[in-house]
Design an enzyme around this catalytic site. Sequence first.
Site, short mmCIF file in Angstrom:
data_model
loop_
_atom_site.label_atom_id
_atom_site.label_comp_id
_atom_site.label_asym_id
_atom_site.label_seq_id
_atom_site.Cartn_x
_atom_site.Cartn_y
_atom_site.Cartn_z
N TYR A 52 0.81 -1.22 0.00
CA TYR A 52 0.00 0.00 0.00
C TYR A 52 0.85 1.28 0.00
O TYR A 52 0.33 2.38 -0.13
CB TYR A 52 -0.94 0.01 1.21
CG TYR A 52 -2.22 0.76 0.96
CD1 TYR A 52 -3.28 0.18 0.28
CD2 TYR A 52 -2.36 2.09 1.37
CE1 TYR A 52 -4.44 0.88 0.02
CE2 TYR A 52 -3.52 2.79 1.11
CZ TYR A 52 -4.56 2.18 0.45
OH TYR A 52 -5.70 2.88 0.18
N HIS A 55 3.30 5.88 -2.80
CA HIS A 55 3.62 7.30 -2.84
C HIS A 55 3.75 7.90 -4.25
O HIS A 55 3.51 9.10 -4.40
CB HIS A 55 4.87 7.57 -1.99
CG HIS A 55 4.61 7.40 -0.52
ND1 HIS A 55 5.31 6.55 0.30
CD2 HIS A 55 3.65 7.96 0.26
CE1 HIS A 55 4.82 6.61 1.53
NE2 HIS A 55 3.81 7.45 1.54
C1 HEM Z 1 1.41 14.13 0.46
C2 HEM Z 1 1.12 12.86 0.61
C3 HEM Z 1 1.87 11.91 1.52
C4 HEM Z 1 2.86 12.16 2.41
C5 HEM Z 1 3.50 13.50 2.77
C6 HEM Z 1 3.20 10.89 3.03
C7 HEM Z 1 4.17 10.72 4.00
C8 HEM Z 1 4.43 9.55 4.65
C9 HEM Z 1 5.38 9.39 5.71
C10 HEM Z 1 6.26 10.52 6.29
C11 HEM Z 1 5.35 8.09 6.09
C12 HEM Z 1 6.15 7.45 7.22
C13 HEM Z 1 7.46 6.96 6.72
C14 HEM Z 1 8.23 6.25 7.82
O1 HEM Z 1 7.95 5.07 8.07
O2 HEM Z 1 9.08 6.90 8.43
C15 HEM Z 1 4.38 7.42 5.26
C16 HEM Z 1 4.05 6.09 5.36
C17 HEM Z 1 3.13 5.45 4.58
N1 HEM Z 1 2.39 6.00 3.56
FE1 HEM Z 1 2.44 7.92 2.97
N2 HEM Z 1 2.41 9.91 2.48
C18 HEM Z 1 1.59 10.48 1.55
C19 HEM Z 1 0.66 9.83 0.76
C20 HEM Z 1 0.40 8.48 0.78
C21 HEM Z 1 -0.52 7.78 -0.10
C22 HEM Z 1 -1.35 8.46 -1.20
C23 HEM Z 1 -0.49 6.46 0.25
C24 HEM Z 1 -1.25 5.28 -0.33
C25 HEM Z 1 -2.12 5.32 -1.30
C26 HEM Z 1 0.43 6.33 1.35
C27 HEM Z 1 0.71 5.14 1.99
C28 HEM Z 1 1.58 5.02 3.04
C29 HEM Z 1 1.81 3.75 3.76
C30 HEM Z 1 1.10 2.43 3.53
C31 HEM Z 1 2.77 4.04 4.73
C32 HEM Z 1 3.35 3.08 5.75
C33 HEM Z 1 2.51 3.16 7.00
C34 HEM Z 1 3.09 2.27 8.10
O3 HEM Z 1 4.29 2.07 8.17
O4 HEM Z 1 2.30 1.80 8.93
N3 HEM Z 1 0.96 7.56 1.64
N4 HEM Z 1 3.84 8.32 4.39
#
Ligand code: HEM
Length: 278
Positions: A52, A55
Amino acid sequence: MAALGSGSADVGDRYRGLGRISRSEVVSGIPGGTRDHYGVPYSFTEEFVAVYRMHPLIRDTWHPRSATDDRTLRHCSLRDVWGPGALKVLESTGRADLLHSFGTLHPGLVTLHTFPGFLQEFERPDGHLQDLAVTDILRSREPGVPRCDEFRRRLLRPAAGFAELTDHPAWAEQIERLYDGDIEKVDLMVGLHAERPPAGFAFGDTAFRIFVPMASRRLNSDRFFTGHHTPEAYSGAGMARIDGNSMITELLRHHPELRPVLAGLTNAFGPWHTATGT
Ligand code: HEM
């Protein structure tokens, strides 16, 4: 709430008597069926979290456009619209214009070489810079989610060679070079994003095989979609509201001016018409 918890089967059966023609999910869908945790407390698996991490869907550029005449209202980068910047955009842009923009601006493709530049230099709320492209790979390695070929092996079958990971020969060569010719080392994220999705799909078969059971499971485990998807839990008016509405009718209730851009659509989560009809 305790009463709802103890009487779920009866209440659920009564609603099924009214609304479901079969106990089968295939015929009647998951809402209103029987809650089932399949013997495991509800949780997201690491495999699901890994597939999932989509990004590349996020655009680097965002230009809100008028819901009336499709005029570009401003030019924003991703950095302008995340975090505190999002509040400024919300305060200074009409809500119908924003909704129209979200409905018509296309996301990025979930594939290689499309990772948004701004997420590779993402400024966290604590001020630290984070390369999310790297983090996505590390976060699958840390809990021991299998690398791509082992992941595929456990689901169906591994790729026979680098050329089978992708339809792009140049990408296959790049991956082979990067991983010193050892296909077992190829990271899951790289393999997932290299894979050609089947026609009409946004991501490849490997991700899809994890995505589908988890998406259904989320509903199967939720009592408000299953045993308590009932007039007793939601009230009769609540059930009528759920059954008689969709995202499109909700949008139109609040913003009737969006009628032209939603006209003829059956699903608000697909692309909308632009305000100029293109
Ligand atoms: C501007 C939009 C977004 C930003 C700024 C963002 C930022 C982040 C950040 C900072 C993390 C944590 C990274 C870490 O583990 O240190 C993360 C995790 C994640 N993001 Fe995003 N994200 C965005 C959009 C999305 C979208 C659209 C999806 C899916 C369709 C998504 C799915 C995920 C998933 C599955 C995780 C891992 C969560 C976990 O470890 O439990 N993100 N994101």
